[in-house]
Design a protein around this motif. Structure first.
Motif, mmCIF file in Angstrom:
data_model
loop_
_atom_site.group_PDB
_atom_site.id
_atom_site.type_symbol
_atom_site.label_atom_id
_atom_site.label_comp_id
_atom_site.label_asym_id
_atom_site.label_seq_id
_atom_site.Cartn_x
_atom_site.Cartn_y
_atom_site.Cartn_z
ATOM 1 N N LYS B 23 -3.270 -11.673 2.834
ATOM 2 C CA LYS B 23 -3.416 -10.054 1.987
ATOM 3 C C LYS B 23 -4.710 -9.568 2.054
ATOM 4 O O LYS B 23 -5.552 -10.295 1.872
ATOM 5 N N THR B 78 -3.735 6.050 1.207
ATOM 6 C CA THR B 78 -4.092 4.806 1.505
ATOM 7 C C THR B 78 -5.367 4.415 0.617
ATOM 8 O O THR B 78 -6.520 4.117 1.310
ATOM 9 N N ARG B 307 -2.211 -1.802 -2.251
ATOM 10 C CA ARG B 307 -1.322 -2.836 -2.016
ATOM 11 C C ARG B 307 -1.483 -4.270 -2.796
ATOM 12 O O ARG B 307 -0.377 -4.483 -3.117
ATOM 13 N N ASN B 308 -2.546 -4.474 -2.715
ATOM 14 C CA ASN B 308 -2.632 -5.960 -3.364
ATOM 15 C C ASN B 308 -3.626 -5.881 -4.554
ATOM 16 O O ASN B 308 -4.808 -6.518 -4.594
#
Lengths: 283, 436
Positions: B23, B78, B307-308
Motif C-alpha cells: 500500500k 488522483t 486510496r490509502n
C-alpha cells in the motif's frame, strides 16, 4: 482493398495522433472559453460570449496587450539588428572564426531557466556585477527597469536564431554578384543594400514571422524573471496575464477566451504580414 | 512457447502478489531544504520498517508548484494521500468536500496538548481538516548593534517604526527592507490590516479595501518604503534577507526564523549571531490596539479521493511521535515552532544548540502564538478561515499587490487605488458567486 482505402488506413495513425494532440486540445480550449469554469474543480456553467465581453472590458487585458507589443516589437527589432550584424561579421574570414561561431550560438542552447537565473544575479541591484561595473545602484528588477532587463535578456538569448538563419543564407549568395557590383563601383554599404539585403529578404521574411509569433507568445522568460522577486506588474504581458487568470484567479474559461483572442490576433497579424510583404520569388 | 509461459507465470507469481500487497502513501511536502528532506526520508523508512507492506512515497515540492499540482491531481482524480498546503487552500478544498478529517491524529497527540492557535487552522464544525506540521511567525528583525548605538527603542506603533527606519538610514545602509513579490505583499497586507483594526472582507463578503484602516495602512507603507532600497518592489524574500545580512539594510519587516540559518551561514563571522540580529515584536497601526503577525503554518491535508487514507493517518500519528517530530523540527529549529506544548517544553527540544543561540527569536514567536496574535495569510479574523473560501483566489489574483503598488510606485492617491481594487475584488467575487 482498393488503393484509396489503403491510403487512408496508412495515414490514419498520423491523423488520430494529430487529432488527439492538436485538434482536441485546441477545440477544447475554444469550447471552455464559453463557460464560467473553475480551473480545477468540476464546476462550470455555459455563459456564451460573456468571457469575451469581460475580456474586452478588462483594463488589465489592454495593459497586458500593450506591454506584450512593446516587448515583442522591441525584442524582434533588436534581435534582427544584432543577429544580422553578427552574421555579417561571422561571414568574414578571420582567425578563430569557428570558435567564435560556436560561442555566438551559446545563449540559444542554454536552458532558459539557467539564463534567467544568471542574468538576475548579474542584475541584482545591491550585489550584482552590472551595477558594480556601472558604479550606480540601478534597480534592474524594479518598476522602471524590469522591462528593459527583460528585453536585454530575451535579445541576448534569442538573437543567435537570427544569426544562424542569416549566416546560412549569406554563405549561399554567389560571389559573382559582389564581384559584378564592385566592377560597377559599388562600395561596401551599396553592396550590402543592393546585393546582400535583397538576397536575405526571403530568410528575413520567415525569421520575422517566426520570431514575432514566438516573442508575442513568450512565457518562460518573463515568468522566470518574476519568480522570487521582480516587479511583475510591469512585465505582465498577455501570456503572463492569461496564466494569471487561469491559475491565479482559477478562471479557466476566461483564460481560454484570452488564449483564443491571442491566437486570433496572431492569425490576423500573420495574414496582414503575408499580404504586405510576401514576394513569391523571394521565398 | 511452453518455457516462455512458465517464465511469465513465475515472474507473475513473484512480482504481482507483492505489488498488490503493497500500500502506497503518497506524501507531498514543501520542505525542500536537504536536511528536512533527509529527516522526512528517515521517518518514512522507520514507518515502513514497522509497517510491512506499506510504502511511503515522499515528494518535496517548491511552494510555487504545490497549489497547481494539488489542483491538477484533484482534477485528474488522483490526489496524494497527504499534502502540505496553505491554510486558505485547506479551507477551499474542505468547502468542496475534498478532504477527510484528521481527528484521530489530534486524539493521538492529545487535544489539549496542541496550541489553540494551531487547532483553529482549517477546523470546521469541530473537525480538524488540516493539521499544521510546524508553525513559524513572521518577524521584525533588526540590527541590534546599530539600534544600541543610536539608543533607539522598540517600536510600539507604526509611527515609531518609521522613525526608527529614518534614524537607521545612512549612506550605504537603508532603514528597512521588505520583499515586493505577490505572496509577501499579500502576507504583509493581511498582517497590517489586522494590526490596524481593519478587515479585508465583511460578513457578506463585500471587500473592505476602501476603509479608513486600509488607507492608513497604505499611507504607512508609503512612508516606510521611503527608507527601503530603491527597487525593493523587485526583491524576493531571499534578496531581502541578503540585504539584511549583507549589511545593506538595518531592519527587515517580513523575516522568518528560517533566516537565522541564513545569517549564520552568510553574515560576517563575528556578526552571525543574535547579538547583532535580534527581533522586536511588531508595532500596531493608529486604528489598532495590538500587532498581528502572519503565521507560516501549512497544515497536512488528507484527501478523500486517495486510496490509502487509513495508512496515511497512521503515518501522521507516527510523524508526530516525539523522536520523529523532534528530528524533523530540529532541521529548521527557529522556524519550525512545534505544534504541541509537550514538545515546546521538552528538554531535548530546548537543548537544541541553535534554539539556545536564537532563543529570543522563538520567544517572539511564542508571544504571538500564545496571545492569539498570529494569523494565517489573509486571515484577519478567525471566522475568515471557514467563511471565506475565496481567499486563495484573492491571493492568486494579485489584486491586493496591484493596489499597494499603485500607491507606492505609481503615486496614486490611496482613495483612487483602493477604489480600483474594490471594483476588481467585487468583480472577482461576483464571478465566483460569493457576492451578489
Amino acid at each position: 482493398m482498393n488503393q484509396g482505402r489503403a491510403g487512408w488506413l496508412l495515414v490514419l495513425p498520423a491523423l488520430l495522433l494529430l487529432c488527439a494532440l492538436t485538434v482536441y486540445p485546441v477545440a477544447y480550449g475554444i469550447w471552455i472559453s464559453f463557460f464560467n469554469k473553475h480551473s480545477f474543480f468540476p464546476e462550470q456553467s455555459f455563459i456564451g460570449f460573456a468571457n469575451y465581453l469581460a475580456v474586452f472590458a478588462d483594463e488589465e487585458f489592454w495593459q497586458a496587450l500593450r506591454l506584450g507589443l512593446v516587448y515583442s516589437a522591441s525584442t524582434i527589432a533588436l534581435q534582427l539588428v544584432l543577429g544580422v550584424g553578427a552574421a555579417l561579421l561571422l561571414n568574414e574570414a578571420f582567425a578563430g572564426r569557428a570558435l567564435v561561431r560556436a560561442v555566438a550560438i551559446f545563449p540559444y542552447v542554454i536552458p532558459t531557466v539557467v539564463a534567467v537565473i544568471v542574468w538576475k544575479w548579474l542584475l541584482n541591484s545591491q550585489f550584482g556585477l552590472v551595477n558594480h561595473l556601472l558604479g550606480s545602484p540601478i534597480s534592474w528588477m524594479g518598476r522602471d527597469w524590469i522591462m528593459v532587463s527583460l528585453i536585454v535578456v530575451s535579445v541576448w538569448q534569442f538573437f543567435p536564431f537570427v544569426l544562424l538563419a542569416v549566416l546560412a543564407r549569406l554563405q549561399t549568395i554567389p560571389q559573382d554578384l559582389y564581384d559584378a557590383a564592385k566592377v560597377d563601383g559599388a562600395g561596401a554599404l551599396r553592396r550590402f543594400i543592393d546585393v546582400t539585403l535583397p538576397q536575405l529578404a526571403g530568410v528575413l521574411f520567415v525569421v520575422v514571422l517566426l520570431r514575432s509569433i514566438w516573442m508575442f507568445t513568450k512565457f518562460d522568460t518573463p515568468w522566470l524573471m518574476i519568480q522570487g522577486g521582480g516587479a511583475e506588474t510591469y512585465i505582465r504581458t498577455l501570456p503572463i496575464y492569461t496564466y494569471l487568470r487561469t491559475f491565479g484567479y482559477y478562471e479557466a474559461g476566461r483564460g481560454s477566451a484570452m488564449a483564443v483572442l491571442m491566437f486570433l490576433m496572431l492569425v490576423a497579424a500573420a495574414a496582414l504580414y503575408f499580404r504586405l510583404w510576401r514576394r513569391e520569388e523571394q521565398l | 512457447m511452453r518455457p516462455i509461459l512458465a517464465m511469465a507465470a513465475l515472474v507473475a507469481a513473484l512480482v504481482v502478489p507483492e505489488a498488490q500487497a503493497q500500500k502506497v502513501i503518497r506524501v507531498w511536502h514543501t520542505e525542500t531544504q536537504p536536511n528536512s528532506q533527509q529527516a522526512m526520508r528517515n521517518i518514512a523508512a522507520r514507518f515502513e520498517a514497522k509497517n510491512p507492506g506499506v510504502k511511503v512515497e515522499l515528494e518535496a515540492l517548491a511552494w510555487t508548484d504545490l497549489e497547481g499540482k494539488i489542483m491538477a491531481s484533484l482534477a485528474a482524480g488522483t490526489p496524494p494521500e497527504l499534502s502540505h498546503g496553505q491554510p486558505i487552500t485547506c479551507t477551499a478544498l474542505q468547502s468542496k468536500g475534498l478532504l477527510l478529517p484528521l481527528d484521530d491524529v489530534v486524539k493521538a497527540l492529545g487535544e489539549d496538548n496542541i496550541f489553540d492557535q494551531i487547532k483553529r487552522v482549517c477546523r470546521v464544525e469541530g473537525k480538524q481538516y488540516g493539521l499544521v506540521h510546524a508553525a513559524g511567525t513572521s518577524l521584525l528583525i533588526y540590527r541590534k548593534d546599530l539600534v544600541r548605538k543610536l539608543g533607539l527603542k522598540p517600536p510600539k506603533t507604526w509611527a515609531d517604526l518609521v522613525a526608527n527606519a529614518k534614524a537607521l538610514a545612512r549612506p550605504g545602509m537603508y532603514g528597512i527592507t521588505i520583499p515586493g513579490d505577490n505572496l509577501f505583499i499579500n502576507i504583509l497586507l493581511g498582517e497590517l490590516i489586522a494590526s490596524n483594526g481593519g478587515m479585508l472582507f465583511d460578513k457578506s463578503n463585500r471587500p473592505q479595501v476602501t476603509s479608513k484602516q486600509m488607507v492608513e495602512t497604505l499611507e504607512f507603507l508609503k512612508e516606510l518604503t521611503r527608507y527601503a532600497p530603491p527597487g525593493w518592489e523587485g526583491h524576493g524574500y531571499r534578496e531581502t534577507f541578503t540585504n539584511l545580512y549583507g549589511q545593506k539594510a538595518a531592519m527587515m519587516f517580513q523575516g522568518y526564523g528560517r533566516g537565522a540559518s541564513l545569517i549564520e551561514a552568510n553574515a560576517p563571522k563575528d556578526m552571525a549571531n543574535a547579538d547583532f540580529f535580534d527581533v522586536w515584536v511588531k508595532p500596531h497601526g493608529p486604528s489598532g490596539k495590538a500587532p498581528v503577525a502572519q503565521v507560516d503554518e501549512e497544515p497536512w491535508m488528507l484527501f478523500k479521493g486517495a486510496r490509502n487514507t487509513r495508512e496515511a493517518i497512521e503515518f501522521l500519528k507516527f510523524f508526530y511521535q516525539k523522536d520523529n517530530y523532534l528530528e524533523y523540527i530540529q532541521t529548521v529549529p527557529i522556524h519550525f515552532f512545534p505544534i504541541t506544548k509537550s514538545m515546546r517544553g521538552d528538554r531535548d527540544y530546548q537543548s537544541t544548540p541553535m534554539i539556545q543561540r536564537w532563543k529570543g527569536w522563538l520567544d517572539a514567536q511564542e508571544h504571538y502564538l500564545s496571545r492569539d496574535l498570529g494569523r494565517p495569510t489573509l486571515v484577519v479574523d478567525w471566522a475568515d478561515m471557514n467563511n471565506k473560501p475565496y481567499l486563495m483566489e484573492v491571493l492568486g489574483s494579485g489584486i491586493l499587490r496591484d493596489m499597494v503598488m499603485d500607491v507606492l510606485l505609481e503615486n496614486k492617491a490611496p482613495k483612487e487605488a483602493t477604489g480600483r481594487a474594490q471594483r476588481r475584488l467585487e468583480d472577482l467575487l461576483k464571478s465566483k458567486g460569493y457576492l451578489k
